[in-house]
Design an enzyme around this catalytic site. Structure first.
Site: not given
Ligand SMILES: *Cc1c(COP(=O)(O)O)cnc(C)c1O
Length: 419
Positions: A243, A348
């Site tokens: 994240g 489009c």
């Molecule tokens: C999408 C996701 C991640 C990665 O998130 P980033 O924002 O790309 O670092 C990690 N763990 C889970 C469970 C996710 O769904």
């Protein structure tokens, strides 16, 4: 704040990916295309690895950010594991050489087929998101005579302060088990055959630009770990999810560095005697990729000047889906005349707009336009809308490049149809 990318930018009149002018790639494979820097991917991974070097930590790259075999191989060679959310991604990770013992399976609702496949490969851990899913895993594991190592994804009810479409850690989101119900869920799991409880998992959202929500979530998870141990559960791994954001444009806060993130994580979990699992996606590949396109036409509209490029929303969805602002650069950046353009694709849909009122040097048909920060959630979210072929992907390694996914031809696209 000026955005300075490590691996992309002008040297003189030309725009480079590491030591390759993107013009050279465009001449060989035609625009539009994604271009990734191997050095960029490696250095982003290494930043995490060195920040966590003092602690037993497994970095499970979130495959959904960019699932190219070449990208996965680069990370596998550095010791990364994978966080996957489907059987397809699991197959991609295994094929790229990521061992099953380093793969965690996340995702809101794993199907029976996916669970069976993952158990047959003996993956490290299932991150379980509901009690029905837990029972399904138990039933299938028992049937196959296997044991599933599991963690529950705990929803800590924290607002990650990110876009509503990529927030996952609030109570109203569909993800995980509410933290208030966690003890009950673990008690249930401890009773089930074919299940081995081994840890706790969380993931509160994506493109998170502040450590504050992590800090609150980590404390909640650390508290829960203690409580679960008191209840008699062996908690040996803590999966912190991913994240961490990146700096898409100059108007945002600055994303926390991996070192700051690590300092916070280790302050909370350093002494808890658990292996840490990380699932970064965007922060590994986002800044290591660009989308290179060409101007098709410059069109004078009623109120604005449109720069119509050959990349579109089907190639790169983030601007229309998340209102994402990416830094957009023109290779032709000299010349005194500056123009404010609405940069749009040819699809489009009015939503097929990359940015409005964006100042660039005056452009002509054929000039190269580069969308930066496109390495994550770019190619993986592309579609064939308008029967536009999926665009190629290119990997640059210092002064060489190679195509890592070809542009499909029309016959093979249309040939999928059964008339
Ligand atoms: C999408 C996701 C991640 C990665 O998130 P980033 O924002 O790309 O670092 C990690 N763990 C889970 C469970 C996710 O769904």
């Amino acid at each position: 704040m000026e955005i300075t990318l490590q691996n992309f930018g002008h040297k003189g009149e030309l725009y480079y990916a590491d030591n390759v002018p993107v013009r050279r790639i465009a001449e060989s494979c035609d625009t539009p295309f994604y271009c990734y820097s191997q050095l960029g991917i490696e250095s982003a991974y290494d930043a995490y690895a060195s920040a966590f070097a003092q602690h037993d930590t497994l970095i499970c790259y979130a495959v959904k950010a960019n699932s190219s075999q070449a990208v996965l191989r680069i990370l596998a060679a550095r010791g990364a594991g994978a966080d996957v959310v489907s059987e397809g991604e699991l197959r991609r990770a295994l094929l790229a050489g990521m061992p099953a013992s380093k793969i965690v399976f996340s995702g809101v609702a794993k199907t029976a087929g996916e669970i069976k496949f993952a158990l047959s490969k003996d993956i490290l851990q299932f991150n379980v998101e509901s009690e029905p899913e837990l029972h399904q895993i138990s039933a299938i594991a028992t049937q196959l005579g296997k044991t599933a190592r599991i963690a529950f994804r705990i929803n800590p009810d924290i607002d990650a302060g990110t876009h509503e479409k990529i927030s996952t850690g609030k109570l109203e989101n569909k993800f995980g088990i509410p933290w208030q119900s966690a003890r009950q869920a673990y008690a249930e799991a401890a009773k089930l055959p074919g299940i081995k409880v081994c840890g706790i998992d969380m993931h509160i959202g994506s493109q998170i630009m502040s450590l504050a929500p992590y800090s609150r979530a980590f404390e909640r998870i650390a508290e829960l770990a203690q409580q679960l141990r008191d209840d008699g559960h062996p908690i040996t791994t803590i999966d912190l999810g991913g994240g961490l954001g990146i700096n898409y444009d100059a108007h945002n806060d600055v994303a926390p560095a991996a070192t700051e993130y690590a300092a916070l994580a280790l302050k909370t979990f350093g002494d808890i005697n658990c292996r840490l699992i990380l699932e970064p996606g965007r922060s590994i590949v986002g800044d290591a990729g660009i989308l290179v396109s060409s101007v098709i036409y410059v069109k004078q509209g009623g109120n604005s000047t449109f720069l119509i490029i050959d990349a579109a929303m089907n190639d790169f969805l983030r601007p229309s889906m998340y209102n994402a602002h990416h830094n957009i650069v023109a290779e032709r950046n000299s010349g005194s005349e500056q123009v404010h353009y609405d940069i749009v694709g040819p699809v489009c849909e009015t939503a097929d707009t990359f940015v409005r009122n964006w100042q660039l040097a005056a452009q002509q048909a054929g000039d190269l336009i580069i969308i930066e920060g496109a390495g994550a959630y770019g190619s993986v979210m592309a579609s064939g809308y308008n029967t536009r072929p999926l665009i190629p992907e290119v990997l640059v390694e210092d002064n060489t490049f190679r195509i890592i996914r070809k542009r499909p031809d029309y016959d093979s696209i249309i040939g999928m149809d059964i008339p």
